[in-house]
Design an enzyme around this catalytic site. Structure first.
Site, short mmCIF file in Angstrom:
data_model
loop_
_atom_site.label_atom_id
_atom_site.label_comp_id
_atom_site.label_asym_id
_atom_site.label_seq_id
_atom_site.Cartn_x
_atom_site.Cartn_y
_atom_site.Cartn_z
N ASP A 69 -13.40 -42.11 -29.41
CA ASP A 69 -14.66 -41.48 -29.82
C ASP A 69 -15.05 -42.08 -31.16
O ASP A 69 -14.54 -41.69 -32.20
CB ASP A 69 -14.49 -39.96 -29.90
CG ASP A 69 -15.78 -39.27 -30.31
OD1 ASP A 69 -16.76 -39.97 -30.65
OD2 ASP A 69 -15.80 -38.02 -30.31
N TYR A 105 -12.90 -33.81 -33.49
CA TYR A 105 -14.09 -33.16 -32.95
C TYR A 105 -14.82 -34.14 -32.05
O TYR A 105 -14.98 -35.31 -32.40
CB TYR A 105 -15.02 -32.71 -34.09
CG TYR A 105 -16.33 -32.09 -33.62
CD1 TYR A 105 -16.35 -30.84 -33.00
CD2 TYR A 105 -17.54 -32.76 -33.79
CE1 TYR A 105 -17.54 -30.27 -32.57
CE2 TYR A 105 -18.74 -32.19 -33.36
CZ TYR A 105 -18.73 -30.94 -32.76
OH TYR A 105 -19.91 -30.38 -32.33
N LYS A 149 -24.73 -41.21 -33.71
CA LYS A 149 -25.03 -41.35 -35.14
C LYS A 149 -25.67 -42.70 -35.50
O LYS A 149 -26.85 -42.88 -35.24
CB LYS A 149 -23.78 -41.02 -35.94
CG LYS A 149 -23.37 -39.56 -35.62
CD LYS A 149 -22.35 -38.89 -36.48
CE LYS A 149 -22.30 -37.41 -36.12
NZ LYS A 149 -21.02 -36.89 -35.74
C1 LIG Z 1 -20.86 -35.92 -34.50
C2 LIG Z 1 -19.75 -36.20 -33.55
C3 LIG Z 1 -19.85 -35.91 -32.18
C4 LIG Z 1 -20.99 -35.13 -31.62
O1 LIG Z 1 -22.22 -35.79 -31.75
P1 LIG Z 1 -23.56 -34.91 -31.67
O2 LIG Z 1 -24.63 -35.95 -31.72
O3 LIG Z 1 -23.53 -34.00 -32.86
O4 LIG Z 1 -23.54 -34.17 -30.39
C5 LIG Z 1 -18.85 -36.33 -31.33
N1 LIG Z 1 -17.78 -36.98 -31.80
C6 LIG Z 1 -17.63 -37.26 -33.10
C7 LIG Z 1 -16.43 -38.02 -33.57
C8 LIG Z 1 -18.59 -36.85 -34.02
O5 LIG Z 1 -18.42 -37.07 -35.32
#
Ligand SMILES: *Cc1c(COP(=O)(O)O)cnc(C)c1O
Length: 435
Positions: free
Chosen positions: A240, A145, A268
């Site tokens: 990511d 994701y 995060k």
């Molecule tokens: C949470 C997450 C996102 C998206 O971040 P948001 O701040 O919710 O837009 C993208 N990549 C990964 C791996 C994530 O866990």
């Protein structure tokens, strides 16, 4: 039964003014049944709902709260920054401090640009990769994701063709067709795609520690193959690290595996609980972003001083307190205590862990390494266990496909109560299944 009357009333009220009553879908508890709790406050590893029930929190706002709730140093940094003005829309010193902390920690990183969410970070990194390479195709993996930008809300097509299909209404098919979706843990598919289309690929994006469809830990050889193929084809590799950045160590998955991507995205933890994302890489790549370069990217609240202060305070505490060694000890304790409980469980269930990231998979056999290897029955098996945990004061993600997060605020006592609650919840779930 725990009293949830106030949460229930708030949920009904929220549903009138907010679609589905929530501002992010997984919060609605749709996958586990029941209604979401409205959280009134949090302190350390504990949260309280509006009915004043307390829970040990293993969600941690889905990753940011590696220090637990309302850590005094983070709260103080926010108080101090906010008293001096909430936003300027002009450069401020706090941006440099956080940029230097992120760059200093992560392999190969020379510059970062701050945004306000992980979604913005991956979206911008992909635009940059396309701008730099002059190519349009991007590659992602099933089970990863990357937020909700159009070209990433794409799932694998059927058959041999890896042309993507929109995984949400509103995503044009034409956009999805520029995204190729591969299975994780599969060097042969990767090689085949690069042989066929390598010269058209701008970037491959992956969660190097996939943690959004369970915890699908990859073999190092697979990540190394990704690095080799992208390099040979002149495509960029994007890690990511929105979850894994500062979660598995200061250098994220890149340092853990010894593999350096061309671009990395963060979110995060680097915001310490406030909305922050970032993307970065070598200066030669980052120089392509406006105002220096021709790839446009901007944000009214980007580099917000209060958010920068929360992030910098969080990273400072992490590096000072040998955080990752302590989190590893806590995680290992939990894993050790859970092992006999899972071995004797009345349901198929196993565990997999990397540091403070944990996943319980409700299926037989070894931990899966690809989305296709995850049994679709996991969800139905997990739902009653979730209810049992919640009734016993354990707040975990309301989905079988989400990981559990430990923080520095968790103690061995929290782990002890968690494992006992898990044992009881498994027993209840099995009894319920028979009756
Ligand atoms: C949470 C997450 C996102 C998206 O971040 P948001 O701040 O919710 O837009 C993208 N990549 C990964 C791996 C994530 O866990």
């Amino acid at each position: 039964m725990i009293n949830h009357a106030k949460s229930r009333a708030l949920y009904e009220r929220a549903c009138r003014s907010i679609p589905g009553g929530v501002n992010s879908p997984v919060r609605a508890f749709g996958a586990v049944g029941g209604e979401p709790l409205f959280i009134a406050r949090g302190q350390g590893a504990t949260i309280w709902d509006e009915d004043d029930n307390s829970y040990v929190d293993f969600v941690g706002s889905w990753g940011p709260l590696i220090l637990g709730h309302a850590h005094p140093e983070v709260v103080e940094a926010v108080r101090e920054a906010s008293a001096g003005g909430l936003t300027f829309g002009a450069p401020c010193k706090r941006e440099i401090a956080l940029a230097e902390a992120v760059i200093g920690a992560y392999p190969g990183l020379e510059q970062v640009r701050f945004v306000s969410s992980g979604t913005e970070a991956t979206m911008s990194a992909i635009r940059l990769a396309r701008g730099v390479t002059g190519r349009d195709l991007i590659v992602k993996f099933a089970g990863c994701y990357h937020g909700h930008a159009d070209h990433l809300l794409v799932s694998a097509g059927s058959g041999l063709a890896t042309l993507g299909n929109p995984s949400s209404a509103g995503v044009p098919k034409a956009f999805a067709e520029l995204t190729r979706v591969l299975p994780l843990d599969d060097e042969a598919s990767l090689a085949a795609l690069f042989a066929a289309e390598g010269t058209r690929i701008a970037a491959v994006i992956i969660e190097p520690i996939p943690a959004n469809h369970g915890l699908l830990i990859q073999r190092k050889e697979f990540l190394a193959a990704l690095r080799a193929h992208t390099k040979a084809a002149g495509a960029l590799l994007i890690f990511d690290e929105v979850i894994s950045g500062f979660r598995v160590g200061a250098g994220g998955a890149a340092a853990l595996y010894g593999i350096t991507p061309d671009l990395a995205t963060f979110g995060k933890i680097i915001g310490g609980g406030l909305p922050v994302g970032a993307f970065g890489g070598a200066r030669s790549i980052m120089a392509n972003i406006a105002p220096q370069g021709t790839v446009y990217q901007a944000g009214t609240l980007s580099g917000n001083p209060v958010a920068m202060a929360a992030g910098a305070a969080t990273l400072a505490v992490l590096s000072r307190e040998s955080a990752w060694a302590r989190l590893e000890d806590l995680g290992a304790l939990l894993e050790r205590k859970m092992a006999p409980i899972l071995a004797n469980a009345p349901l198929p269930v196993g565990q997999i862990r990397l540091g403070s990231l944990l996943w319980f998979f409700f299926q037989k056999g070894p931990a899966p390494r690809s989305a296709a290897a995850v049994d679709s029955a996991c969800g139905t098996r997990f739902a009653p266990v979730f209810r049992g945990l919640l009734d016993r004061g354990m707040y975990v993600a309301p989905s079988a496909y989400e990981v559990f997060f430990l923080s520095l605020a968790h103690t061995p006592q929290h782990i002890e109560s968690f494992t006992e609650a898990f044992r009881a919840a498994l027993d209840d779930a099995a009894t319920g299944e028979k009756s």
